[in-house]
Design a protein around this motif. Structure first.
Motif, PDB file in Angstrom:
ATOM      1  N   LYS A   1       3.189  -3.265   8.468  1.00 32.27           N
ATOM      2  CA  LYS A   1       2.289  -4.323   7.956  1.00 32.27           C
ATOM      3  C   LYS A   1       2.321  -4.358   6.430  1.00 32.27           C
ATOM      4  O   LYS A   1       2.287  -5.428   5.817  1.00 32.27           O
ATOM      5  N   ALA A   2       2.361  -3.172   5.795  1.00 32.13           N
ATOM      6  CA  ALA A   2       2.395  -3.094   4.331  1.00 32.13           C
ATOM      7  C   ALA A   2       3.667  -3.742   3.787  1.00 32.13           C
ATOM      8  O   ALA A   2       3.642  -4.403   2.744  1.00 32.13           O
ATOM      9  N   LYS A   3       4.774  -3.577   4.497  1.00 35.35           N
ATOM     10  CA  LYS A   3       6.044  -4.182   4.040  1.00 35.35           C
ATOM     11  C   LYS A   3       5.988  -5.697   4.124  1.00 35.35           C
ATOM     12  O   LYS A   3       6.558  -6.398   3.285  1.00 35.35           O
ATOM     13  N   VAL A   4       5.306  -6.204   5.127  1.00 32.11           N
ATOM     14  CA  VAL A   4       5.115  -7.659   5.230  1.00 32.11           C
ATOM     15  C   VAL A   4       4.203  -8.123   4.092  1.00 32.11           C
ATOM     16  O   VAL A   4       4.452  -9.132   3.437  1.00 32.11           O
ATOM     17  N   ARG A   5       3.159  -7.336   3.820  1.00 26.28           N
ATOM     18  CA  ARG A   5       2.157  -7.698   2.805  1.00 26.28           C
ATOM     19  C   ARG A   5       2.747  -7.720   1.391  1.00 26.28           C
ATOM     20  O   ARG A   5       2.468  -8.601   0.604  1.00 26.28           O
TER      21      ARG A   5
END
Length: 199
Positions: free
Chosen positions: A85-89
């Motif tokens: 999720k952090a990589k998408v964010r």
């Protein structure tokens, strides 16, 4: 861009967590914080209350760069999912550092798809009083591919457990104490109030 990922199952979050967050904000471009459920623990306080207390803890930090934020949408039972999720964010080019207390080091090799997780993040271990860094666990995590740094900061000698069991509000920040009273979150609060009323 360097982001520190700080998920915590703290119940409630303490002044010790606040000290670590303040320190991280001086070193990293951003500090992403969320309340998490640790599958190795049983919880008594719902996630939304723990997230609300974290928000109060963050708002009370005078971070010159204003770079600490509650990112509750990152919360997941599996840290690998949080990192995805952090990589998408923030995009794929961001450098992610997962921050954990030294008390979690022995659990780390049992985490979900730990080798995949260690490919995605660097690890920062924050020493905690009474939880010496376990050298054999450290070696095991390094063998699994972990890139580990040890923080030059030692957490405060306070814990959420001590608060829940003994009601020691010295461990907490005033906004968190006020929230706990307002929401009647812990049995120790009711006990201390009753004692106060009897006097």
């Amino acid at each position: 861009m360097r982001i520190a990922l700080f998920g915590t199952s703290a119940d409630p979050p303490t002044a010790g967590h606040q000290k670590v967050l303040s320190w991280l904000s001086e070193i990293y471009d951003g500090v992403a914080v969320w309340a998490a459920d640790n599958p190795f623990k049983s919880h008594q306080t719902p996630l939304e209350h723990r997230a609300a207390m974290l928000q109060l803890l963050i708002a009370d930090i005078d971070a010159p760069r204003h770079n600490i934020a509650l990112e509750q949408e990152l919360s997941s039972l599996r840290t690998l999912e949080t990192v995805e999720k952090a990589k998408v964010r923030w995009g794929k080019n961001v450098e992610l550092t997962l921050v954990i207390g030294s008390d979690l080091l022995t659990q780390l090799p049992r985490w979900y798809r730990i080798e995949d997780l260690l490919q995605e993040v660097q690890l920062l271990i924050v020493p905690r009083p009474r939880y010496a860094i376990d050298e054999s666990s450290l070696e095991q995590v390094q063998k699994l591919g972990g890139k580990i740094a040890i923080a030059s900061l030692t957490g405060l000698d306070i814990s959420s457990t001590a608060y829940r069991e003994h009601g020691d509000s010295q461990a907490l920040t005033p906004p968190v104490v006020a929230y706990i009273h307002r929401e009647h979150l812990y049995k120790c609060q009711d006990a201390s109030k009753k004692r106060f009323q009897l006097r």
